[in-house]
Design a protein around this motif. Sequence first.
Motif, PDB file in Angstrom:
ATOM      1  N   LEU A 296    -106.908  34.379  37.004  1.00  0.00           N
ATOM      2  CA  LEU A 296    -106.525  34.474  38.413  1.00  0.00           C
ATOM      3  C   LEU A 296    -105.005  34.434  38.634  1.00  0.00           C
ATOM      4  O   LEU A 296    -104.543  34.514  39.761  1.00  0.00           O
ATOM      5  CB  LEU A 296    -107.200  33.357  39.219  1.00  0.00           C
ATOM      6  N   ALA A 297    -104.241  34.319  37.561  1.00  0.00           N
ATOM      7  CA  ALA A 297    -102.778  34.311  37.692  1.00  0.00           C
ATOM      8  C   ALA A 297    -102.295  35.723  38.010  1.00  0.00           C
ATOM      9  O   ALA A 297    -102.850  36.708  37.509  1.00  0.00           O
ATOM     10  CB  ALA A 297    -102.134  33.813  36.396  1.00  0.00           C
ATOM     11  N   GLY A 298    -101.258  35.812  38.816  1.00  0.00           N
ATOM     12  CA  GLY A 298    -100.695  37.112  39.155  1.00  0.00           C
ATOM     13  C   GLY A 298    -100.169  37.827  37.921  1.00  0.00           C
ATOM     14  O   GLY A 298     -99.710  37.182  36.971  1.00  0.00           O
ATOM     15  N   THR A 299    -100.221  39.138  37.947  1.00  0.00           N
ATOM     16  CA  THR A 299     -99.765  39.887  36.778  1.00  0.00           C
ATOM     17  C   THR A 299     -98.264  39.724  36.542  1.00  0.00           C
ATOM     18  O   THR A 299     -97.814  39.838  35.404  1.00  0.00           O
ATOM     19  CB  THR A 299    -100.107  41.385  36.907  1.00  0.00           C
ATOM     20  N   HIS A 300     -97.509  39.445  37.588  1.00  0.00           N
ATOM     21  CA  HIS A 300     -96.058  39.237  37.428  1.00  0.00           C
ATOM     22  C   HIS A 300     -95.758  38.012  36.566  1.00  0.00           C
ATOM     23  O   HIS A 300     -94.700  37.922  35.962  1.00  0.00           O
ATOM     24  CB  HIS A 300     -95.383  39.084  38.793  1.00  0.00           C
ATOM     25  N   THR A 301     -96.706  37.078  36.498  1.00  0.00           N
ATOM     26  CA  THR A 301     -96.459  35.842  35.747  1.00  0.00           C
ATOM     27  C   THR A 301     -96.343  36.087  34.243  1.00  0.00           C
ATOM     28  O   THR A 301     -95.764  35.278  33.533  1.00  0.00           O
ATOM     29  CB  THR A 301     -97.559  34.796  36.011  1.00  0.00           C
ATOM     30  N   ILE A 302     -96.864  37.216  33.772  1.00  0.00           N
ATOM     31  CA  ILE A 302     -96.776  37.530  32.338  1.00  0.00           C
ATOM     32  C   ILE A 302     -95.313  37.721  31.940  1.00  0.00           C
ATOM     33  O   ILE A 302     -94.815  37.072  31.022  1.00  0.00           O
ATOM     34  CB  ILE A 302     -97.614  38.781  31.992  1.00  0.00           C
ATOM     35  N   ASP A 303     -94.632  38.618  32.631  1.00  0.00           N
ATOM     36  CA  ASP A 303     -93.224  38.887  32.307  1.00  0.00           C
ATOM     37  C   ASP A 303     -92.325  37.709  32.648  1.00  0.00           C
ATOM     38  O   ASP A 303     -91.391  37.394  31.902  1.00  0.00           O
ATOM     39  CB  ASP A 303     -92.731  40.136  33.035  1.00  0.00           C
ATOM     40  N   VAL A 304     -92.596  37.037  33.758  1.00  0.00           N
ATOM     41  CA  VAL A 304     -91.748  35.916  34.173  1.00  0.00           C
ATOM     42  C   VAL A 304     -91.840  34.771  33.171  1.00  0.00           C
ATOM     43  O   VAL A 304     -90.824  34.194  32.770  1.00  0.00           O
ATOM     44  CB  VAL A 304     -92.094  35.447  35.610  1.00  0.00           C
ATOM     45  N   SER A 305     -93.054  34.445  32.717  1.00  0.00           N
ATOM     46  CA  SER A 305     -93.191  33.343  31.744  1.00  0.00           C
ATOM     47  C   SER A 305     -92.490  33.688  30.433  1.00  0.00           C
ATOM     48  O   SER A 305     -91.848  32.844  29.820  1.00  0.00           O
ATOM     49  CB  SER A 305     -94.666  33.011  31.503  1.00  0.00           C
ATOM     50  N   ARG A 306     -92.601  34.945  30.012  1.00  0.00           N
ATOM     51  CA  ARG A 306     -91.930  35.380  28.779  1.00  0.00           C
ATOM     52  C   ARG A 306     -90.410  35.271  28.919  1.00  0.00           C
ATOM     53  O   ARG A 306     -89.735  34.765  28.022  1.00  0.00           O
ATOM     54  CB  ARG A 306     -92.324  36.814  28.434  1.00  0.00           C
ATOM     55  N   LEU A 307     -89.879  35.715  30.049  1.00  0.00           N
ATOM     56  CA  LEU A 307     -88.424  35.643  30.260  1.00  0.00           C
ATOM     57  C   LEU A 307     -87.935  34.199  30.325  1.00  0.00           C
ATOM     58  O   LEU A 307     -86.853  33.885  29.825  1.00  0.00           O
ATOM     59  CB  LEU A 307     -88.031  36.400  31.529  1.00  0.00           C
TER      60      LEU A 307
END
Length: 166
Positions: free
Chosen positions: A73-84
């Motif tokens: 249920l996490a937003g897809t933007h959280t993938i790139d943000v967490s990595r950065l």
Amino acid sequence: MKRHLAAFLLPALVLSPIAGAEPAYVTTRVLSFELANQLAVESAQACRKQGYQVTASVVDRNSKLLAVARDPLAGTHTIDVSRLKAQTAASFQTSTLDMQEGDFDNLRFAPEVLLIGGGVPVRIGGHFYGAVGISGAPAKKITGDVDDECARAGIETIREAIEFAE
């Protein structure tokens, strides 16, 4: 005479080992596949226990991705943000929450640098292993503070395994 002496001494200096010379290679520590994945999952679970859907990314000391755990249920933007966030924390070996609150404005527009809390270096037993970044939890007091808490909780779950492995 001076030329003959120089001709003799130069090769001797070049070929002889220098006292106190640095070793020819360095060794590093990298989280295992299992521990990197455990860190990602446990960090995400720490946020889930508070009712937040997040993504957790784990990178090695060179900021290269090792593991990702994303709540469905996490937003897809959280993938790139967490990595950065993880890459930034690993690159500077400093938490992004500290960087966000510190004097790092000169890095605001640097590529692949994200100065938002939630990226935490993994430093255990005096050794640096990389970093974990979390994205998706709302702030309590300052942006990224809950993400930071979840990352630290995840690190605590693997601390004992690393300390006993030494």
